[in-house]
Motif scaffolding. Structure first.
Motif, mmCIF file in Angstrom:
data_model
loop_
_atom_site.group_PDB
_atom_site.id
_atom_site.type_symbol
_atom_site.label_atom_id
_atom_site.label_comp_id
_atom_site.label_asym_id
_atom_site.label_seq_id
_atom_site.Cartn_x
_atom_site.Cartn_y
_atom_site.Cartn_z
ATOM 1 N N MET A 50 0.921 -1.672 0.034
ATOM 2 C CA MET A 50 -0.160 0.547 0.000
ATOM 3 C C MET A 50 1.019 1.298 -0.305
ATOM 4 O O MET A 50 0.366 2.615 -0.808
ATOM 5 N N PRO A 51 2.116 1.232 0.550
ATOM 6 C CA PRO A 51 2.689 2.971 0.498
ATOM 7 C C PRO A 51 3.057 2.769 -0.553
ATOM 8 O O PRO A 51 3.600 3.810 -0.942
ATOM 9 N N ARG A 52 3.011 1.869 -1.374
ATOM 10 C CA ARG A 52 3.455 1.793 -2.951
ATOM 11 C C ARG A 52 2.900 3.080 -4.082
ATOM 12 O O ARG A 52 2.848 3.107 -4.731
ATOM 13 N N ALA A 53 1.377 1.587 -3.592
ATOM 14 C CA ALA A 53 0.705 2.264 -4.482
ATOM 15 C C ALA A 53 -0.617 2.439 -4.432
ATOM 16 O O ALA A 53 -2.044 3.002 -5.008
ATOM 17 N N GLY A 54 -0.844 2.654 -2.731
ATOM 18 C CA GLY A 54 -1.999 3.232 -2.126
ATOM 19 C C GLY A 54 -3.509 2.650 -2.404
ATOM 20 O O GLY A 54 -3.324 0.774 -2.685
ATOM 21 N N ALA A 55 -4.393 2.471 -1.541
ATOM 22 C CA ALA A 55 -5.289 1.324 -1.233
ATOM 23 C C ALA A 55 -5.964 0.639 -2.594
ATOM 24 O O ALA A 55 -6.200 -0.187 -2.978
ATOM 25 N N LEU A 56 -6.587 1.799 -2.632
ATOM 26 C CA LEU A 56 -7.246 1.378 -4.706
ATOM 27 C C LEU A 56 -6.717 0.772 -5.721
ATOM 28 O O LEU A 56 -7.201 0.469 -6.271
ATOM 29 N N GLY A 57 -5.423 1.559 -5.619
ATOM 30 C CA GLY A 57 -3.983 1.220 -6.404
ATOM 31 C C GLY A 57 -3.754 -0.416 -6.240
ATOM 32 O O GLY A 57 -4.201 -0.751 -7.851
ATOM 33 N N VAL A 58 -3.611 -1.197 -5.566
ATOM 34 C CA VAL A 58 -3.349 -2.249 -4.786
ATOM 35 C C VAL A 58 -4.999 -2.952 -5.082
ATOM 36 O O VAL A 58 -4.503 -4.078 -6.145
#
Length: 309
Positions: A50-58
């Motif tokens: 999540m720190p890399r892509a955010g919750a919605l990105g994941v």
């Protein structure tokens, strides 16, 4: 497989398994447990991502990559399906996409174990509503007690927005159970799952692009996203779809009460989240309720699941 096809036919007809039902009933139970292990350890990896892509990105990485794998492997045909078939698979995909987006929003705000504990209330409510036998209500009540104990009575200390997301995800999880069963009866093999996953991916894509943008294309992020997709979507959803062809939805829903225990274990092993004695006791209650549901399903004639038309 012939045995799976035969069991699916019996489920659609509302008939019970044959005389050797005890051993056959344990087969779909094992599928559900294996799926739970896979999805919760995948969720722990997703928290690290999540720190890399955010919750919605994941979520977008998970669903898009999982859809790509399933569509390539299954190659579902697009013609020859009725409007009712498409309505079922689209609803299944919407439930899947909504469940994932809501859950990862919750996991981004509250601990993984607490998020899964609140989320599992959806399947537990389904088990109570769908149950045709008093003993199933008792197992559900015991599992609910374990879920509450696992929360440690401290839900009031959680981020209220995160808790609300987790509860909403639980409602979508209940819908997922119902429409996964219906999709499994209407489509051969995992074709319906592949189509539903594709729709869920399309549903999540705009949200992921807005939140993460080009960060989704970083090779290391893509690699971790593929691991999450395989562990949290492809493997568990396939196992659960196969299980729901032979397992009543009420029993399946009670088995979902194992998820907080599995999430706590994944949190300990992957995220270094230690278990307290109270959480250990809660896990024992949840496991006892799940095993009781298994024994009830194996020993008695299952009722018609709520997913059956």
């Amino acid at each position: 497989m012939p045995e799976t096809a035969g069991a699916a036919t019996r489920a659609a007809a509302g008939t019970a398994p044959s005389a050797s039902g005890a051993s056959r009933s344990l087969g779909p139970v094992a599928l559900v447990v294996a799926g739970g292990l896979s999805v919760q350890f995948g969720a722990a990896v997703a928290v690290l991502l999540m720190p890399r892509a955010g919750a919605l990105g994941v979520v977008t990485l998970r669903l898009v990559l999982a859809a790509a794998v399933l569509l390539v492997v299954c190659r579902p045909r697009l013609r020859g399906h009725s409007r009712a078939d498409w309505a079922t698979v689209v609803t299944f995909g919407a439930a899947m996409g909504g469940m994932n987006m809501l859950f990862y929003q919750a996991a981004d705000r509250i601990p993984l174990g607490a998020a899964v504990t609140l989320e599992v209330l959806g399947p537990l409510a389904l088990s109570v509503i769908a149950s045709r036998r008093l003993v199933n209500l008792l197992w559900a009540a015991l599992a609910l007690g374990g879920v509450v104990l696992l929360g440690g009575g401290g839900f009031d200390r959680l981020d209220p927005v995160g808790a609300a997301f987790a509860l909403a995800a639980g409602g979508m999880w209940a819908a997922y159970i119902v429409f996964s069963a219906r999709t499994g009866r209407r489509f051969p093999q995992a074709d319906g799952l592949a189509l539903a996953m594709g729709f869920g991916a399309l549903l999540s894509l705009p949200f992921g692009l807005v939140e993460a943008g080009s960060r989704l294309l970083v090779p290391s992020t893509l690699g971790l996203g593929l691991a999450v997709a395989l562990m949290s979507s492809v493997l568990p959803y396939t196992l659960e779809l196969l299980a729901l062809r032979r397992l009543p939805a009420a029993t399946f829903a009670v088995l979902m009460s194992l998820e907080p225990a599995i999430a706590a274990m994944a949190g300990f092993l992957v995220l270094s989240q230690a278990l307290s004695p109270t959480e250990g006791l809660a896990i024992l209650l949840v496991v006892a309720a799940s095993m009781g549901a298994v024994r009830t399903q194996a020993a008695g004639k299952p009722g018609k699941s709520p997913g059956q038309a």
